[in-house]
Design a protein around this motif. Sequence first.
Motif, PDB file in Angstrom:
ATOM      1  N   ARG A   1       2.095   4.566 -11.527  1.00 14.12           N
ATOM      2  CA  ARG A   1       2.633   3.213 -11.661  1.00 14.12           C
ATOM      3  C   ARG A   1       4.073   3.123 -11.158  1.00 14.12           C
ATOM      4  O   ARG A   1       4.591   2.027 -10.943  1.00 14.12           O
ATOM      5  CB  ARG A   1       2.556   2.741 -13.119  1.00 14.12           C
ATOM      6  CG  ARG A   1       3.336   3.579 -14.106  1.00 14.12           C
ATOM      7  CD  ARG A   1       3.224   2.993 -15.517  1.00 14.12           C
ATOM      8  NE  ARG A   1       3.813   3.880 -16.511  1.00 14.12           N
ATOM      9  CZ  ARG A   1       3.152   4.842 -17.134  1.00 14.12           C
ATOM     10  NH1 ARG A   1       1.875   5.034 -16.864  1.00 14.12           N
ATOM     11  NH2 ARG A   1       3.743   5.622 -18.019  1.00 14.12           N
ATOM     12  N   ASN A   2       4.730   4.268 -10.976  1.00 11.12           N
ATOM     13  CA  ASN A   2       6.090   4.267 -10.437  1.00 11.12           C
ATOM     14  C   ASN A   2       6.119   4.448  -8.923  1.00 11.12           C
ATOM     15  O   ASN A   2       7.194   4.488  -8.328  1.00 11.12           O
ATOM     16  CB  ASN A   2       6.918   5.373 -11.099  1.00 11.12           C
ATOM     17  CG  ASN A   2       7.193   5.079 -12.566  1.00 11.12           C
ATOM     18  OD1 ASN A   2       7.020   3.956 -13.021  1.00 11.12           O
ATOM     19  ND2 ASN A   2       7.601   6.073 -13.303  1.00 11.12           N
ATOM     20  N   LEU A   3       4.937   4.582  -8.302  1.00  8.63           N
ATOM     21  CA  LEU A   3       4.865   4.664  -6.847  1.00  8.63           C
ATOM     22  C   LEU A   3       4.814   3.258  -6.273  1.00  8.63           C
ATOM     23  O   LEU A   3       3.752   2.670  -6.094  1.00  8.63           O
ATOM     24  CB  LEU A   3       3.614   5.434  -6.418  1.00  8.63           C
ATOM     25  CG  LEU A   3       3.636   6.951  -6.533  1.00  8.63           C
ATOM     26  CD1 LEU A   3       2.295   7.519  -6.096  1.00  8.63           C
ATOM     27  CD2 LEU A   3       4.742   7.560  -5.701  1.00  8.63           C
ATOM     28  N   THR A   4       5.966   2.690  -6.025  1.00  8.36           N
ATOM     29  CA  THR A   4       6.030   1.338  -5.481  1.00  8.36           C
ATOM     30  C   THR A   4       6.939   1.317  -4.264  1.00  8.36           C
ATOM     31  O   THR A   4       7.746   2.217  -4.055  1.00  8.36           O
ATOM     32  CB  THR A   4       6.559   0.346  -6.533  1.00  8.36           C
ATOM     33  OG1 THR A   4       7.846   0.786  -6.982  1.00  8.36           O
ATOM     34  CG2 THR A   4       5.615   0.245  -7.710  1.00  8.36           C
TER      35      THR A   4
ATOM     36  N   ASP B   1       0.859  -1.181   0.000  1.00  6.82           N
ATOM     37  CA  ASP B   1       0.000   0.000   0.000  1.00  6.82           C
ATOM     38  C   ASP B   1       0.898   1.234   0.000  1.00  6.82           C
ATOM     39  O   ASP B   1       1.849   1.308   0.771  1.00  6.82           O
ATOM     40  CB  ASP B   1      -0.889   0.046   1.244  1.00  6.82           C
ATOM     41  CG  ASP B   1      -1.981  -1.006   1.205  1.00  6.82           C
ATOM     42  OD1 ASP B   1      -2.118  -1.660   0.176  1.00  6.82           O
ATOM     43  OD2 ASP B   1      -2.670  -1.163   2.227  1.00  6.82           O
ATOM     44  N   VAL B   2       0.570   2.211  -0.847  1.00  7.62           N
ATOM     45  CA  VAL B   2       1.297   3.477  -0.869  1.00  7.62           C
ATOM     46  C   VAL B   2       0.363   4.562  -0.353  1.00  7.62           C
ATOM     47  O   VAL B   2      -0.786   4.665  -0.797  1.00  7.62           O
ATOM     48  CB  VAL B   2       1.793   3.822  -2.286  1.00  7.62           C
ATOM     49  CG1 VAL B   2       2.408   5.213  -2.316  1.00  7.62           C
ATOM     50  CG2 VAL B   2       2.815   2.791  -2.760  1.00  7.62           C
ATOM     51  N   ILE B   3       0.848   5.378   0.587  1.00  5.51           N
ATOM     52  CA  ILE B   3       0.028   6.448   1.164  1.00  5.51           C
ATOM     53  C   ILE B   3       0.565   7.783   0.677  1.00  5.51           C
ATOM     54  O   ILE B   3       1.701   8.156   0.950  1.00  5.51           O
ATOM     55  CB  ILE B   3       0.041   6.395   2.699  1.00  5.51           C
ATOM     56  CG1 ILE B   3      -0.433   5.017   3.177  1.00  5.51           C
ATOM     57  CG2 ILE B   3      -0.861   7.483   3.275  1.00  5.51           C
ATOM     58  CD1 ILE B   3      -0.374   4.839   4.678  1.00  5.51           C
TER      59      ILE B   3
ATOM     60  N   ASN C   1      -0.347  -4.677 -14.417  1.00  6.55           N
ATOM     61  CA  ASN C   1       0.880  -5.362 -14.036  1.00  6.55           C
ATOM     62  C   ASN C   1       0.876  -5.646 -12.535  1.00  6.55           C
ATOM     63  O   ASN C   1       0.697  -4.735 -11.717  1.00  6.55           O
ATOM     64  CB  ASN C   1       2.072  -4.469 -14.410  1.00  6.55           C
ATOM     65  CG  ASN C   1       3.404  -5.177 -14.251  1.00  6.55           C
ATOM     66  OD1 ASN C   1       3.529  -6.133 -13.478  1.00  6.55           O
ATOM     67  ND2 ASN C   1       4.394  -4.696 -14.970  1.00  6.55           N
ATOM     68  N   LEU C   2       1.106  -6.908 -12.160  1.00  6.28           N
ATOM     69  CA  LEU C   2       1.073  -7.292 -10.758  1.00  6.28           C
ATOM     70  C   LEU C   2       2.214  -6.701  -9.952  1.00  6.28           C
ATOM     71  O   LEU C   2       2.197  -6.730  -8.715  1.00  6.28           O
ATOM     72  CB  LEU C   2       1.099  -8.822 -10.631  1.00  6.28           C
ATOM     73  CG  LEU C   2      -0.128  -9.570 -11.153  1.00  6.28           C
ATOM     74  CD1 LEU C   2       0.064 -11.072 -11.022  1.00  6.28           C
ATOM     75  CD2 LEU C   2      -1.382  -9.128 -10.415  1.00  6.28           C
ATOM     76  N   GLU C   3       3.216  -6.156 -10.630  1.00 11.16           N
ATOM     77  CA  GLU C   3       4.333  -5.551  -9.916  1.00 11.16           C
ATOM     78  C   GLU C   3       4.010  -4.145  -9.411  1.00 11.16           C
ATOM     79  O   GLU C   3       4.762  -3.567  -8.622  1.00 11.16           O
ATOM     80  CB  GLU C   3       5.572  -5.503 -10.820  1.00 11.16           C
ATOM     81  CG  GLU C   3       6.107  -6.891 -11.168  1.00 11.16           C
ATOM     82  CD  GLU C   3       7.317  -6.836 -12.074  1.00 11.16           C
ATOM     83  OE1 GLU C   3       7.603  -5.742 -12.617  1.00 11.16           O
ATOM     84  OE2 GLU C   3       7.980  -7.871 -12.244  1.00 11.16           O
TER      85      GLU C   3
END
Length: 515
Positions: free
Chosen positions: A511-514, A54-56, A244-246
């Motif tokens: 999509r780059n927030l991982t 999870d990204v906050i 994408n699952l990543e």
Amino acid sequence: MAIISNKKYKRNISLRRILVKKTIAVIIISIITILFLLGFIDRSPNQVINNESDVIYSINNIETNLKSIGNLDKREQDIICAVSKGLVELDIDGEIVPSLAESVNISEDGLEYVFKIRDDVYWSDGNKITPEDIVLAFREIITEEEDISALLNVFGVTDYINSNKLFSETVAISSNEDSVIIKLNYPDSNFLVELSKPQYRVRKGLLFWEDLGSNFNNIVYSGDYFISSINENEIILSRSSKSNLELAKTIHLVKDNGEDLALAAFEIGSRDVVVDPPKSQLQRLKEAGKLITIPSSKAIYLAFNINNDNITSASKKELFRLVNRAIEDYQNINSISVDLAECSYLRDDKEDLTKLQTRNVMINTEEEAELPSKVVLVAEETLLNKDLTDFLISWFDDNTDVILVVNLLPDEDMKSISEKNYYDIALINVDASLDSEELINTLSSYITEESREMISNSVTIQEREELFAEIEEDLFNTYKILPLLFYNDNIAINGELTDDLLDGNGNIIFRNLTK
């Protein structure tokens, strides 16, 4: 006999040693062979790790009306970029990259664009996104979106807007089995860049987007994420089933009441991303490797009261020279937050050294001028403006005989400030980009009605650039409204920094927030 037996014994030991060595050699060769062959096993599609993180992401406002987004600020547009995709997008270097379209073929005359649509793009309900879907989405955009400047050059769009004709019979946006075809009236080398902006992302049911709080469950989304929950304090974005699952599984957009509270939550690890953290903390965050700084088009101009004849042209020039000197000192201690405009109305124009050098020589040449003993400055009441005006008051007190009086006004009062007569100068906050209607609206009080109509009706970005170049020369030379500084976007990130967190339009690439 004893001697013979001893020889046999020794020979048997030697044979056993040879056998052991051979056995070990065989085992080693087998292990090497197995490891070598493992290198050829395809681990990719079936062994992708499912990212459960999870990204906050901290935001200062929950905007639920996203039907027309051309005039929203970048952070309000970000949600559109998370839950929808365009035909093409703009990467961090300003290069066009494919999105829903896998390729673009442009005709030799520059009038026809054929976008071949990817075969692996899906709506959030699992259905494929078809070329026909995209054409229908453009029809909604043209009908409902307020800022469609990039599409005004599409053949038939203006006619469709101003008549009751059918879209399919009027507008040159069509589809075939695998492509979307768009035809222009005139060649425009900037068309794809314009098309990458958030308002042209593919969305269904734009009327639903006027009240996301009530309708988010009724919308199908074209992006990597969909809105799974929304309330006054939080928007939850969930990864689409075909994405994408990543990618991070969930992104929480959490409202924080104030930048200090947001940073406090960031410091204890309960926020992963904070946009525009407190100015006083930027240097510390930078030194800790937790800050990304990106130039933005947010600017401040200095406007002289066009209804006030008390200040002569020579006095205006001298007053602007002093304000400009103060701004230079302000930038020296706030270099992470702001950049000098250096006489440029648009950030990209700072590369035009010939034009800017001429202007700099003009304003930095000190001349005899009688300044008023008191100058009244007005500005919108914001934290950024308070910080800047406090500095200006102190600077004028230390360096001049002029008393600078500042009045901070509500946004509504600032919108009509050009009609008032109780001030001398004003700080004007503006999105200084040519595709921004805000820029034209801001300048409307300082230019002729004819110039305003010409620039508003310009079809291509090249036309707008040429018209604006003429207008700004008059604005600068007559000291009506002049550029002071540009702001930067600063983003605090907990974890490993990435250089491609914002796209070429200044929007978050979710999509780059991982983690």
